[in-house]
Scaffold this motif. Structure first.
Motif, PDB file in Angstrom:
ATOM      1  N   GLY A  49     -19.719  26.494 -10.744  1.00  0.00           N
ATOM      2  CA  GLY A  49     -19.379  27.678  -9.960  1.00  0.00           C
ATOM      3  C   GLY A  49     -20.049  27.709  -8.602  1.00  0.00           C
ATOM      4  O   GLY A  49     -19.645  28.492  -7.733  1.00  0.00           O
ATOM      5  N   ASP A  50     -21.079  26.864  -8.393  1.00  0.00           N
ATOM      6  CA  ASP A  50     -21.721  26.800  -7.081  1.00  0.00           C
ATOM      7  C   ASP A  50     -20.755  26.230  -6.046  1.00  0.00           C
ATOM      8  O   ASP A  50     -19.854  25.435  -6.373  1.00  0.00           O
ATOM      9  CB  ASP A  50     -22.971  25.908  -7.131  1.00  0.00           C
ATOM     10  CG  ASP A  50     -24.156  26.591  -7.791  1.00  0.00           C
ATOM     11  OD1 ASP A  50     -24.153  27.833  -7.830  1.00  0.00           O
ATOM     12  OD2 ASP A  50     -25.065  25.884  -8.260  1.00  0.00           O
ATOM     13  N   ASP A  51     -20.923  26.630  -4.808  1.00  0.00           N
ATOM     14  CA  ASP A  51     -20.106  26.131  -3.705  1.00  0.00           C
ATOM     15  C   ASP A  51     -20.406  24.647  -3.502  1.00  0.00           C
ATOM     16  O   ASP A  51     -21.533  24.266  -3.172  1.00  0.00           O
ATOM     17  CB  ASP A  51     -20.447  26.921  -2.428  1.00  0.00           C
ATOM     18  CG  ASP A  51     -19.491  26.609  -1.282  1.00  0.00           C
ATOM     19  OD1 ASP A  51     -18.817  25.561  -1.328  1.00  0.00           O
ATOM     20  OD2 ASP A  51     -19.443  27.413  -0.331  1.00  0.00           O
TER      21      ASP A  51
END
Length: 292
Positions: A49-51
């Motif tokens: 979910g991190d960029d």
């Protein structure tokens, strides 16, 4: 001479770049100098979910583990541009003229900073830095800078370490610093100059003309030092031509290594290249620009 219409070309370039960025998938966007007003603070392990734009791929290459960069907000980002105005920059013909090409690279970064509502500072340097801007980061200031740059005759010697050390003392907070030069000085001097700026993000576009990168044999030739005026007569051809190319390659490699050790981005720029192709590669990824 730099045509003031160059600023309109920059506007079209920025619009094109924004469209291109919008069209890319999020994970493919790469623009470490977008001027988001953020300062690098630390790393943490990647979590789903991190960029993915924040993944440090260089760190991954060394550790084979995914880490993302963590940033903290700043009120504003200041872009500092320093352009070498010593005699060695007075070389090249037409669009490949080193000083104008290098000055346009600097103007490009200043323009994008202003468009992204950040501040810029613009200076020349020889033995000492000479600030040209008046502190107004807007289009009228850029036009004024074009006039100042067109009135500049590159001349004299450069004191790379002294000039950058003196300028570093004027930077109040962590900033982006662009040092445009042919870097035809001792690589250890480049390292010392960059070290003075090391609390900032530093980009080193090294501008060299096609005739410097790949000179044609000229036979019996009188060479003149563009900074000191000293002359020397020599036969330039055959083995001497090959030796020159090897020494230049070694010099560029040494500069690249020292920049990497100091976490600065170095890019070799051929002034015979299309300006906007070189600038787009430099702004998006200096390492890619260096490989061009």
């Amino acid at each position: 001479m730099i045509d003031p219409a160059f600023l309109d070309e920059l506007a079209r370039f920025r619009a094109s770049l924004r469209r291109e960025t919008s069209a890319q998938r999020q994970g493919e966007q790469r623009s470490p100098y977008a001027g988001e007003g953020l300062t690098f603070a630390d790393y943490r392990r990647y979590a789903p979910g991190d960029d993915t734009r924040l993944i440090d791929w260089r760190l991954f290459a060394r550790t084979e583990e995914l880490f993302v960069k963590v940033f903290e907000a700043e009120r504003n980002l200041t872009v500092h541009v320093l352009v070498d105005a010593s005699g060695s920059m007075d070389y090249g013909e037409g669009d490949a003229y080193k000083f104008d090409y290098g000055a346009k690279l600097g103007l490009g970064f200043a323009y994008l900073a202003a468009e992204e509502h950040n501040d810029f500072r613009f200076s020349l340097f020889r033995e000492r830095p000479e600030r040209l801007d008046t502190g107004r980061s807007n289009r009228s200031e850029l036009l004024r800078l074009v006039d100042r740059l067109n009135a500049t005759d590159p001349s004299g010697e450069t004191a790379f370490v002294d000039a950058l050390d003196a300028y570093a003392a004027t930077i109040g907070s962590k900033s982006l610093v662009i040092v445009v030069s042919d870097l035809l000085v001792d690589p250890d001097d480049v390292a010392s100059g960059v070290a003075a700026l090391s609390r900032n993000d530093v980009v080193l576009p090294q501008v060299l003309s096609p005739a410097e990168l790949d000179p044609e044999p000229t036979g019996d030739t009188i060479f003149r030092d563009a900074e000191t005026g000293a002359t020397e007569r020599a036969y330039f051809g055959g083995r001497r031509t090959r030796t020159y190319r090897e020494r230049l390659d070694d010099h560029v490699a040494a500069v690249t290594e020292r920049a990497r050790d100091l976490r600065a981005d170095h890019a070799l720029i051929d002034t015979g290249e299309d300006f906007f192709d070189a600038f787009a590669a430099l702004r998006a990824d200096p390492d890619a620009a260096a490989r061009r």
